[in-house]
Motif scaffolding. Sequence first.
Motif, PDB file in Angstrom:
ATOM      1  N   PHE A   1      -7.979  -1.367   5.047  1.00  0.00           N
ATOM      2  CA  PHE A   1      -7.279  -1.069   3.794  1.00  0.00           C
ATOM      3  C   PHE A   1      -7.308   0.439   3.508  1.00  0.00           C
ATOM      4  O   PHE A   1      -6.312   1.016   3.071  1.00  0.00           O
ATOM      5  CB  PHE A   1      -7.908  -1.847   2.633  1.00  0.00           C
ATOM      6  CG  PHE A   1      -7.652  -3.319   2.672  1.00  0.00           C
ATOM      7  CD1 PHE A   1      -6.512  -3.843   2.079  1.00  0.00           C
ATOM      8  CD2 PHE A   1      -8.532  -4.179   3.309  1.00  0.00           C
ATOM      9  CE1 PHE A   1      -6.259  -5.213   2.117  1.00  0.00           C
ATOM     10  CE2 PHE A   1      -8.287  -5.540   3.359  1.00  0.00           C
ATOM     11  CZ  PHE A   1      -7.146  -6.068   2.763  1.00  0.00           C
ATOM     12  N   GLY A   2      -8.450   1.066   3.743  1.00  0.00           N
ATOM     13  CA  GLY A   2      -8.544   2.505   3.538  1.00  0.00           C
ATOM     14  C   GLY A   2      -7.670   3.277   4.507  1.00  0.00           C
ATOM     15  O   GLY A   2      -6.990   4.234   4.130  1.00  0.00           O
ATOM     16  N   LEU A   3      -7.676   2.849   5.778  1.00  0.00           N
ATOM     17  CA  LEU A   3      -6.850   3.518   6.779  1.00  0.00           C
ATOM     18  C   LEU A   3      -5.362   3.333   6.493  1.00  0.00           C
ATOM     19  O   LEU A   3      -4.552   4.234   6.728  1.00  0.00           O
ATOM     20  CB  LEU A   3      -7.178   2.985   8.178  1.00  0.00           C
ATOM     21  CG  LEU A   3      -8.491   3.482   8.797  1.00  0.00           C
ATOM     22  CD1 LEU A   3      -8.782   2.729  10.082  1.00  0.00           C
ATOM     23  CD2 LEU A   3      -8.413   4.983   9.070  1.00  0.00           C
ATOM     24  N   MET A   4      -5.007   2.164   5.979  1.00  0.00           N
ATOM     25  CA  MET A   4      -3.609   1.893   5.640  1.00  0.00           C
ATOM     26  C   MET A   4      -3.105   2.896   4.603  1.00  0.00           C
ATOM     27  O   MET A   4      -1.998   3.429   4.706  1.00  0.00           O
ATOM     28  CB  MET A   4      -3.470   0.465   5.110  1.00  0.00           C
ATOM     29  CG  MET A   4      -2.034  -0.034   4.993  1.00  0.00           C
ATOM     30  SD  MET A   4      -1.988  -1.725   4.322  1.00  0.00           S
ATOM     31  CE  MET A   4      -3.038  -2.594   5.508  1.00  0.00           C
ATOM     32  N   LEU A   5      -3.949   3.182   3.611  1.00  0.00           N
ATOM     33  CA  LEU A   5      -3.573   4.145   2.579  1.00  0.00           C
ATOM     34  C   LEU A   5      -3.541   5.563   3.145  1.00  0.00           C
ATOM     35  O   LEU A   5      -2.583   6.316   2.907  1.00  0.00           O
ATOM     36  CB  LEU A   5      -4.564   4.066   1.414  1.00  0.00           C
ATOM     37  CG  LEU A   5      -4.337   5.043   0.254  1.00  0.00           C
ATOM     38  CD1 LEU A   5      -2.948   4.834  -0.355  1.00  0.00           C
ATOM     39  CD2 LEU A   5      -5.406   4.879  -0.815  1.00  0.00           C
ATOM     40  N   THR A   6      -4.562   5.922   3.908  1.00  0.00           N
ATOM     41  CA  THR A   6      -4.648   7.278   4.463  1.00  0.00           C
ATOM     42  C   THR A   6      -3.458   7.614   5.346  1.00  0.00           C
ATOM     43  O   THR A   6      -2.950   8.740   5.312  1.00  0.00           O
ATOM     44  CB  THR A   6      -5.943   7.434   5.283  1.00  0.00           C
ATOM     45  OG1 THR A   6      -7.069   7.164   4.443  1.00  0.00           O
ATOM     46  CG2 THR A   6      -6.074   8.838   5.845  1.00  0.00           C
ATOM     47  N   THR A   7      -3.023   6.659   6.149  1.00  0.00           N
ATOM     48  CA  THR A   7      -1.932   6.918   7.093  1.00  0.00           C
ATOM     49  C   THR A   7      -0.548   6.785   6.471  1.00  0.00           C
ATOM     50  O   THR A   7       0.447   7.068   7.127  1.00  0.00           O
ATOM     51  CB  THR A   7      -2.028   5.956   8.291  1.00  0.00           C
ATOM     52  OG1 THR A   7      -2.041   4.595   7.815  1.00  0.00           O
ATOM     53  CG2 THR A   7      -3.286   6.214   9.101  1.00  0.00           C
ATOM     54  N   SER A   8      -0.485   6.361   5.213  1.00  0.00           N
ATOM     55  CA  SER A   8       0.828   6.149   4.597  1.00  0.00           C
ATOM     56  C   SER A   8       1.172   7.172   3.516  1.00  0.00           C
ATOM     57  O   SER A   8       2.258   7.135   2.961  1.00  0.00           O
ATOM     58  CB  SER A   8       0.896   4.738   3.988  1.00  0.00           C
ATOM     59  OG  SER A   8      -0.066   4.579   2.959  1.00  0.00           O
TER      60      SER A   8
END
Length: 254
Positions: A95-102
């Motif tokens: 979930f954190g990576l999804m936000l960071t990469t978007s």
Amino acid sequence: MFDALLTWTDLTGQEFAILTVIVFVAGVVRGFSGFALSAIVIASAVIILPPVQLIPICWWLEMTASVLMAKGGWQQADRGVVMGLVIGSTIGVPFGLMLTTSISPDTSKLIVLVLIIGLAMTQLAKIRLPFLATKPGLYGSGFAAGVATGLASVGGMVIAIYVLSQDAAANKMRAALVLFLFIGSLTSLVSLLWFGVMNWTAVARGLSLALPTTIGVIFGQWLFIPRFAAYYRPVCLSLLCALAGAALIRTQLA
């Protein structure tokens, strides 16, 4: 040979030198406090690289530090609690990576620095949240740590807040953080690979910066004196707030 290293890591000589100093200092702090390696790296290096590129570098650095410190963590930490935190963290990292990469790099920097300052201030204020001592609090803290790891590789700071709520002794708190960061790094690797964040450039940067980190951790462990343990955390957190605050001001003025 140095030119080949710079090509391999896609960094300038100045950037590589600055990062080397940063990871050494962060390693020293990790060695005697048991946490804050990634937080210090990101708070300091975010002016050089965006968080999405620093996160996989921090993975290598945390793994390096964890291997050096894992033995003590396994012997002293509450392994049942640590595994509960790891389970929650494994679910939270994507979930954190999804936000960071978007989101844009500028927005990511802002979120990361504010998050680091907020977590550091929470620990400095010694805020205790009683509900964290429950089973939902255990897994919820792990999940929040996973999201923080995916956002800024600062899951260890979330876990520090959880451990603080348990009124644990300083050595047990340090051991739990060390063990969580070691096992959590293993599980988060899957997410980093899945999102394509852990690429060959990240591997090159992580491996090349592992040596100064190792030297820093060993030096930090040598500096650790149990009777001064109560002072390490506030000093490290104050340093972290200063670094993140300075980086925040610089990024907003740029």
